[in-house]
Design an enzyme around this catalytic site. Structure first.
Site: not given
Length: 319
Positions: A143, A168
């Site tokens: 992330y 992400k």
């Protein structure tokens, strides 16, 4: 744990990616029964995957034993129908601790969130995520946001690890993301690396991210209004620009403007939305705070307006 490779199951999702909130009872403890209900309803509504105990699920506020119990409850509620991905974060030692707890609980993968507090260089970030990826049998999605921002070269290095299956993006730098996608592609290291639009209320930027080839996105709205999130997802994937634009203009943009009126509203407003729709998931834990009464009223209005938009679109398509 599901048998199919996680990357394959996530590559072409049949519905939105669901990031459930974590319910707390009146005494402040985790309400696992309500959590199972919340997850089960999301899967029944068409979620393609469950991301448990991540940002929307208040990972930061959960004790380790609460985390493991919640992940296990999500796995139980999903019942193998969709993969369950669990959050993992903080420093390397604690991230590994949470990763192993998620593995014990039966998760299919990990969302590796930024390290706690420190601003590290690329070498340290690469070492952190490499050690996390090697700590369990679970595939991980890294992330990018806040203090974990990667150069394209670092993402290429991460993509070389067989258990790192995707990135992400919660930063929103499209120039950086385009260069990253290009660098991974040009490296030839793999052609199945996944990219996710992970901005808060990601639907607002879906058209922009699709312009650089990123079609996967997280949906916080799915928590409290799955019918709206599902309609948007279907419209995007079928080229129904009229419905996409109607929802962007009449719901998602106003929702983002409301979200921006309070710190922590990316979580607190979503949790309030779940309560507005009839499931008592309790309040957010400190240091987050509840939305004001005025903001709750506005949220209810937006949900109602979106329902009217969808009804109008359905009638127009049926005419």
């Amino acid at each position: 744990m599901t048998s199919a490779a996680l990357a394959v199951r996530l590559a072409a999702p049949s519905g939105p990616l669901f990031f459930p909130v974590t319910p707390f009872g009146p005494d402040g403890t985790v309400d696992l029964d309500t959590f199972r209900t919340h997850v089960r309803r999301g899967v029944d509504a068409g979620a393609a995957a469950v991301f448990a105990c991540c940002g929307t699920g208040e990972f930061h506020a959960l004790a380790p034993e609460e985390f493991e119990a919640c992940v296990a409850a999500a796995v139980e509620a999903a019942d193998g129908r969709v993969p369950v991905i669990a959050g993992a974060g903080y420093g390397t030692a604690l991230a590994v601790h949470y990763a192993r707890a998620a593995e014990r609980a039966g998760a299919d993968g990990l969302l590796a969130m930024p390290p706690y507090l420190v601003v590290a260089g690329q070498e340290g970030l690469l070492r952190h995520y490499t050690e996390l990826a090697g700590a369990t049998s679970l595939d991980i999605i890294v992330y990018q946001r806040d203090n974990a921002v990667f150069t394209p070269e670092t993402v290429v290095a991460l993509a070389r690890h067989p258990k790192v299956i995707g990135l992400k993006d919660g930063l929103g730098d499209l120039d950086l993301m385009q260069r990253t996608v290009s660098a991974v592609r040009a490296s030839g290291v793999r052609d199945d690396f996944l990219y996710f639009n992970g901005l808060p209320t990601a639907e607002l930027t879906v058209p922009a991210y699709r312009g650089i080839g990123i079609s996967l996105y997280s949906s916080a709205v799915f928590c409290f209004a799955p019918e709206i999130a599902q309609a948007f997802h279907t419209a995007v994937n079928t080229g129904d620009d009229a419905t996409v634009n109607a929802l962007l203009d009449g719901f998602y943009r106003p929702l983002v403007e409301l979200r921006n009126q309070g710190r922590g509203y990316a979580v607190a407003l979503v949790k309030a939305g779940v309560r507005l729709r009839g499931l008592d998931v309790g309040e957010v834990r400190p240091p987050l705070h509840e939305p004001t009464g005025e903001h709750l009223k506005r949220l209810a209005e937006l949900i109602e307006d979106a329902g009217a938009l969808l009804e109008a679109a359905s009638e127009e398509q049926g005419a």
